[in-house]
Design a protein around this motif. Structure first.
Motif, mmCIF file in Angstrom:
data_model
loop_
_atom_site.group_PDB
_atom_site.id
_atom_site.type_symbol
_atom_site.label_atom_id
_atom_site.label_comp_id
_atom_site.label_asym_id
_atom_site.label_seq_id
_atom_site.Cartn_x
_atom_site.Cartn_y
_atom_site.Cartn_z
ATOM 1 N N LYS A 91 0.820 -1.217 0.000
ATOM 2 C CA LYS A 91 0.000 0.000 0.000
ATOM 3 C C LYS A 91 0.850 1.262 0.000
ATOM 4 N N THR A 92 1.871 1.321 0.851
ATOM 5 C CA THR A 92 2.704 2.528 0.937
ATOM 6 C C THR A 92 3.420 2.796 -0.379
ATOM 7 N N GLU A 93 3.989 1.737 -0.989
ATOM 8 C CA GLU A 93 4.683 1.903 -2.270
ATOM 9 C C GLU A 93 3.736 2.417 -3.347
ATOM 10 N N ASN A 96 2.825 6.026 -2.845
ATOM 11 C CA ASN A 96 3.919 6.899 -3.271
ATOM 12 C C ASN A 96 3.885 7.117 -4.780
ATOM 13 N N ILE A 97 3.485 6.093 -5.520
ATOM 14 C CA ILE A 97 3.341 6.246 -6.973
ATOM 15 C C ILE A 97 2.194 7.188 -7.290
ATOM 16 N N ILE A 98 1.058 6.996 -6.611
ATOM 17 C CA ILE A 98 -0.113 7.850 -6.830
ATOM 18 C C ILE A 98 0.221 9.305 -6.525
ATOM 19 N N ASN A 99 0.938 9.534 -5.430
ATOM 20 C CA ASN A 99 1.269 10.891 -4.998
ATOM 21 C C ASN A 99 2.544 11.420 -5.645
ATOM 22 N N ARG A 100 3.063 10.669 -6.608
ATOM 23 C CA ARG A 100 4.255 11.047 -7.381
ATOM 24 C C ARG A 100 5.482 11.255 -6.513
ATOM 25 N N LYS A 101 5.569 10.465 -5.457
ATOM 26 C CA LYS A 101 6.756 10.471 -4.611
ATOM 27 C C LYS A 101 7.723 9.370 -5.026
ATOM 28 N N ALA A 102 7.266 8.501 -5.934
ATOM 29 C CA ALA A 102 8.104 7.413 -6.443
ATOM 30 C C ALA A 102 7.907 7.313 -7.943
ATOM 31 N N ASN A 103 8.961 6.949 -8.640
ATOM 32 C CA ASN A 103 8.877 6.783 -10.089
ATOM 33 C C ASN A 103 8.076 5.538 -10.445
ATOM 34 N N SER A 104 7.376 5.607 -11.560
ATOM 35 C CA SER A 104 6.612 4.474 -12.062
ATOM 36 C C SER A 104 6.776 4.389 -13.576
ATOM 37 N N THR A 144 -11.896 3.531 -0.682
ATOM 38 C CA THR A 144 -11.462 4.368 0.445
ATOM 39 C C THR A 144 -11.187 5.818 0.029
ATOM 40 N N ASN A 145 -11.412 6.114 -1.257
ATOM 41 C CA ASN A 145 -11.175 7.465 -1.801
ATOM 42 C C ASN A 145 -9.721 7.922 -1.665
ATOM 43 N N LEU A 146 -8.797 6.960 -1.684
ATOM 44 C CA LEU A 146 -7.384 7.317 -1.671
ATOM 45 C C LEU A 146 -6.887 7.652 -3.074
ATOM 46 N N LEU A 147 -7.631 7.194 -4.071
ATOM 47 C CA LEU A 147 -7.289 7.479 -5.467
ATOM 48 C C LEU A 147 -8.388 8.386 -6.013
ATOM 49 N N THR A 148 -8.094 9.652 -6.142
ATOM 50 C CA THR A 148 -9.113 10.639 -6.500
ATOM 51 C C THR A 148 -8.736 11.379 -7.786
ATOM 52 N N TYR A 149 -9.702 12.077 -8.355
ATOM 53 C CA TYR A 149 -9.488 12.813 -9.604
ATOM 54 C C TYR A 149 -8.382 13.859 -9.479
ATOM 55 N N ASP A 150 -8.294 14.512 -8.342
ATOM 56 C CA ASP A 150 -7.291 15.571 -8.202
ATOM 57 C C ASP A 150 -5.863 15.029 -8.179
ATOM 58 N N LEU A 151 -5.713 13.740 -7.821
ATOM 59 C CA LEU A 151 -4.386 13.129 -7.818
ATOM 60 C C LEU A 151 -3.997 12.607 -9.198
ATOM 61 N N VAL A 152 -4.995 12.219 -9.975
ATOM 62 C CA VAL A 152 -4.727 11.634 -11.307
ATOM 63 C C VAL A 152 -5.553 12.385 -12.344
ATOM 64 N N PHE A 153 -5.368 13.688 -12.397
ATOM 65 C CA PHE A 153 -6.252 14.559 -13.172
ATOM 66 C C PHE A 153 -6.253 14.268 -14.667
ATOM 67 N N GLN A 162 -6.310 0.576 -13.493
ATOM 68 C CA GLN A 162 -6.105 -0.513 -14.442
ATOM 69 C C GLN A 162 -4.803 -0.371 -15.228
ATOM 70 N N GLU A 163 -4.472 0.852 -15.615
ATOM 71 C CA GLU A 163 -3.341 1.072 -16.506
ATOM 72 C C GLU A 163 -2.006 1.209 -15.789
ATOM 73 N N ILE A 164 -2.050 1.593 -14.509
ATOM 74 C CA ILE A 164 -0.803 1.875 -13.796
ATOM 75 C C ILE A 164 -0.655 1.017 -12.540
ATOM 76 N N LEU A 165 -1.654 1.033 -11.668
ATOM 77 C CA LEU A 165 -1.517 0.298 -10.413
ATOM 78 C C LEU A 165 -1.534 -1.209 -10.615
ATOM 79 N N VAL A 166 -2.357 -1.698 -11.548
ATOM 80 C CA VAL A 166 -2.383 -3.147 -11.792
ATOM 81 C C VAL A 166 -1.023 -3.658 -12.277
ATOM 82 N N PRO A 167 -0.456 -3.087 -13.358
ATOM 83 C CA PRO A 167 0.849 -3.608 -13.778
ATOM 84 C C PRO A 167 1.966 -3.366 -12.766
#
Length: 203
Positions: A91-93, A96-104, A144-153, A162-167
């Motif tokens: 979850k933490t990793e 970090n990808i969602i919040n752009r704190k880690a490269n993906s 849980t609303n941890l992945l929201t429109y404002d984070l992945v606009f 589907q395109e990023i978190l799954v792979p």
């Protein structure tokens, strides 16, 4: 033994999927298949063209893709029941990808081409695994609303999942399965094992 339909040699021993299909055809009283299964025929009939084609496709996959994948050390059995625990530990990793704190790799790639890649790139775990992984990630981030429109606009949250978190999740699962090999090698396995995963872990 040779295939009764195309004469290619069949795997020995016969894999479970081939045996199941042979029994299905045998139920139609095909004498050539009954001979393979050592069943006494009651009457002679001819398998359908669809059955012949499907049977030959399966035994060719078993003797090529599956055989090659076993040599490469791909998992022939995956404990899907453990995936939820394993993914929750990521979850933490993933945050970090969602919040752009880690490269993906997949985030960068998806944003560059604005195209769907997750469903085509993460097939080591097959369609069965993809469905389970998608449901777990949805529970973890969408419900849980941890992945929201404002984070992945640039994308809808469900598309981002589907395109990023799954792979990314599958990549880290392979990393764990293979004992911590380099992520670039795990990514290569994920790409090369698409046909293998679709066949072994289909729904």
């Amino acid at each position: 033994s040779p295939c009764p339909f195309c004469a290619d040699l069949l795997p020995n021993p016969l894999p479970e999927k081939i045996c199941l299909l042979l029994r299905k055809i045998a139920n139609q009283n095909s004498i050539v298949v009954m001979h393979l299964l050592k069943i006494a025929p009651t009457k002679i009939s001819t398998p359908t063209s669809e059955d012949k084609l499907t049977f030959c496709e399966i035994h060719q996959v078993e003797t090529t893709i599956v055989s090659d994948s076993i040599q490469k050390g791909y998992l022939m059995q995956i404990d899907f029941g453990l995936l939820e625990t394993r993914i929750f530990q990521m979850k933490t990793e993933l945050l970090n990808i969602i919040n752009r704190k880690a490269n993906s790799y997949y985030c960068d790639f998806a944003l560059k081409i604005c195209n769907k890649i997750g469903s085509r790139k993460a097939r080591y775990y097959g369609q069965c695994g993809l469905n389970i992984i998608s449901n777990i990630l949805s529970k973890l981030f969408l419900d849980t609303n941890l992945l929201t429109y404002d984070l992945v606009f640039l994308k809808k949250p469900v598309d981002y999942l589907q395109e990023i978190l799954v792979p990314e999740t599958v990549l880290h699962l392979i990393f764990q399965d293979k004992g911590g090999l380099e992520l670039e090698l795990a990514r290569k396995i994920m790409k090369d094992s698409a046909n293998f995963g679709d066949y072994i872990y289909s729904e």
